[in-house]
Design a protein around this motif. Sequence first.
Motif, short mmCIF file in Angstrom:
data_model
loop_
_atom_site.label_atom_id
_atom_site.label_comp_id
_atom_site.label_asym_id
_atom_site.label_seq_id
_atom_site.Cartn_x
_atom_site.Cartn_y
_atom_site.Cartn_z
N GLY A 174 0.84 -1.21 -0.15
CA GLY A 174 -0.03 0.11 0.01
C GLY A 174 0.89 1.26 0.00
N ALA A 175 1.80 1.42 0.86
CA ALA A 175 2.75 2.35 0.98
C ALA A 175 3.51 2.50 -0.61
CB ALA A 175 3.73 2.29 2.22
N VAL A 176 4.17 1.78 -1.14
CA VAL A 176 4.82 1.62 -2.35
C VAL A 176 3.77 2.15 -3.50
CG1 VAL A 176 6.11 0.33 -4.06
CG2 VAL A 176 6.47 0.03 -1.73
N GLU A 177 2.58 1.64 -3.44
CA GLU A 177 1.67 2.08 -4.47
C GLU A 177 1.32 3.38 -4.30
OE1 GLU A 177 -2.40 0.00 -6.44
OE2 GLU A 177 -2.47 0.50 -4.12
N ASP A 178 1.10 3.95 -3.18
CA ASP A 178 0.66 5.48 -2.82
C ASP A 178 1.73 6.35 -3.16
OD1 ASP A 178 -1.84 4.53 -1.98
OD2 ASP A 178 -1.25 4.77 0.21
N SER A 179 3.02 6.09 -2.76
CA SER A 179 3.92 6.93 -3.06
C SER A 179 4.57 6.99 -4.50
CB SER A 179 5.18 6.90 -2.01
OG SER A 179 5.81 5.41 -1.94
N MET A 180 4.65 5.74 -4.88
CA MET A 180 5.62 5.64 -6.31
C MET A 180 4.51 5.08 -7.53
SD MET A 180 8.89 3.48 -4.75
CE MET A 180 9.87 4.38 -3.25
N GLN A 339 3.23 12.38 5.23
CA GLN A 339 2.69 13.91 4.96
C GLN A 339 3.61 14.64 6.12
OE1 GLN A 339 -1.30 14.21 5.57
NE2 GLN A 339 -1.84 12.55 3.96
N SER A 340 3.83 14.24 7.33
CA SER A 340 4.79 14.93 8.24
C SER A 340 6.15 15.03 7.63
CB SER A 340 4.59 14.27 9.64
OG SER A 340 3.37 14.49 9.99
N LEU A 341 6.63 14.04 7.19
CA LEU A 341 7.93 14.10 6.62
C LEU A 341 8.14 14.91 5.26
CD1 LEU A 341 10.41 12.30 7.29
CD2 LEU A 341 9.88 10.43 5.59
N VAL A 342 7.08 14.89 4.46
CA VAL A 342 7.09 15.98 3.40
C VAL A 342 7.05 17.07 3.75
CG1 VAL A 342 5.90 16.61 1.57
CG2 VAL A 342 6.22 13.88 1.79
N SER A 343 6.42 17.36 4.78
CA SER A 343 6.34 18.88 5.19
C SER A 343 7.52 19.44 5.84
CB SER A 343 5.39 19.13 6.33
OG SER A 343 5.80 18.35 7.69
N GLY A 346 10.52 17.94 2.15
CA GLY A 346 10.09 17.93 0.85
C GLY A 346 9.40 16.69 0.13
N GLY A 347 9.07 16.65 -1.14
CA GLY A 347 8.32 15.56 -1.73
C GLY A 347 9.27 14.35 -1.85
N TRP A 348 10.34 14.51 -1.96
CA TRP A 348 11.35 13.44 -2.32
C TRP A 348 11.50 12.34 -1.13
CZ3 TRP A 348 15.27 12.15 1.10
CH2 TRP A 348 15.72 13.23 1.91
N SER A 349 11.08 12.80 0.12
CA SER A 349 11.24 12.06 1.46
C SER A 349 10.21 11.12 1.48
CB SER A 349 11.25 12.88 2.67
OG SER A 349 9.98 13.72 2.78
N GLN A 350 9.13 11.16 0.82
CA GLN A 350 8.09 10.20 0.85
C GLN A 350 8.77 8.82 0.21
OE1 GLN A 350 4.32 10.84 -1.57
NE2 GLN A 350 5.60 12.26 -2.89
N TYR A 351 9.39 9.12 -0.86
CA TYR A 351 10.05 7.75 -1.57
C TYR A 351 11.00 7.05 -0.34
CZ TYR A 351 8.10 10.39 -5.46
OH TYR A 351 7.27 11.04 -6.34
N LEU A 352 11.81 8.03 0.16
CA LEU A 352 12.93 7.47 1.11
C LEU A 352 11.95 6.70 2.15
CD1 LEU A 352 15.47 7.08 2.24
CD2 LEU A 352 15.38 9.13 3.50
#
Length: 495
Positions: A174-180, A339-343, A346-352
């Motif tokens: 689910g996490a990989v599908e949502d972010s990538m 979302q907290s991480l992205v805030s 930045g957006g790249w952190s959701q992939y990390l």
Amino acid sequence: MVLLESFFGLIGDLTWGWSLIPLLVVFGVFITALTGFVQFRFFKRMFRVLSSKNQSGDPNAISAREALLISVGGRVGGGNIAGVAVAITLGGPGAVFWMWAIALVGMATSLVECSLAQLFKRREANGDFRGGPARSILFGLGQDYRWLAIVYAVCLIAAFGLGFNAFQGNTVAGAVEDSMGISRVVTGALLAVVAGFIVFGGIHRIAKTADVVVPVMAVGYILMALVIIVMNIGAVPGVIASIVSNAFGLEEAVGGGMGAALAQGLRRGLFSNEAGLGSAPNVAATADVRHPISQGITQSFSVFIDTIFICSCTAFIILLGDVYVPGAEDIDGIALTQQSLVSHLGGWSQYLLSVMILLFAFSSIIYNYYLGENALTTITEHPMALNVLRVVIIAIVFLGATAPGATAVFFFSDPLMGVLALVNLVVIMMLLPTCLRILRDFRAQLAAGVERPVLNPDDFPDLDLDRTAWTGKVPDPASAGAVPGGRAAADSRPA
């Protein structure tokens, strides 16, 4: 099906609903007092396992550090990311304080259950060790209690081997599908193939994999959180003050105040660190160590890493951001953390984070598999049964990842984990005097100047121990090398 769900729902209500959490807390405090606050007395000693000087001299043995990393890899999972977010949302910042508190208490419980698993472990024909609460029952309490060992083993296979592996596959897909945007089928196939390669290699391949994967995922996540803390260093004192104030009802972030914070913190903390649930001892028993208490101390450190380090990282990522809304409904814990991480970064952190979740889930899958394997050997040691279990678990990981609704089939997992924990607590209570005996032996050796205590089975003739599990001893220096089986001043095994 409705009848079954109602039945397991009742079991869940009778365990997690009202009895189990207070029992784990009270019993943890009781053990802490009886052992003389052992988790604090030996806190400095916990870090010795990280040194290469304290690893097994036998390259074919599972070292104390490898057993620690397998355990950390199993404890650290979706609960450290999604579970902490849910606890904070429903219980307020104060839930974090109670997670810390239950971890410090649980460290003593983990030390006792893992020391007992080490004490009653058995050496197999290939030199590996097997142990855990089931074998503690068989060899500590006797064959009259074999039925209790079977109950424990069945619950462990069903909850960890089957149910939780489906949930782990579902979480990461689910996490990989949502972010990538990667298909669940692709993620599920990748997880299943890699997991199959590892589990068919047995405990040694699992240990070698954990030795690489767990430090990468744990250190990477901690470093990411430290960057965020440094970026928001001015707000850190306020967050800590909010955590403490909310924990004791001095400020109310959600309805229920201190009660909500206490309930959510204890529940999520216990689910995360697994202290007293009877899962980690199965892995603890695989290590080649000099004294059972040594591995108990190491596994106590595992609880500290899981909650004080990893869970705290998630808490600060959320509380230092501006996404968190106390008491929000329809919470998606992973989404809140993401979302907290992205805030912050930045957006790249959701992939990390997606990569971290993948590593967390993968390490949990191979850990859960080993728990199932070890439990199965208590019931039968037929090689075909083991291979069937491996295939079933790989299929369940794929199914859980590709069909999110399929996880509903494993509604029995949490209730059976409750039964598992109750059985484990009964075993700990019955064998606690035995654990206190070996703890006294460990402390007596330290007081006598022995830097790295060794268990001498001759000192415990009334216990059903596998004498071949405690080899590598040299004579006691005081006896001038003449006493067979005496304590060692030095040998190849870790402290």
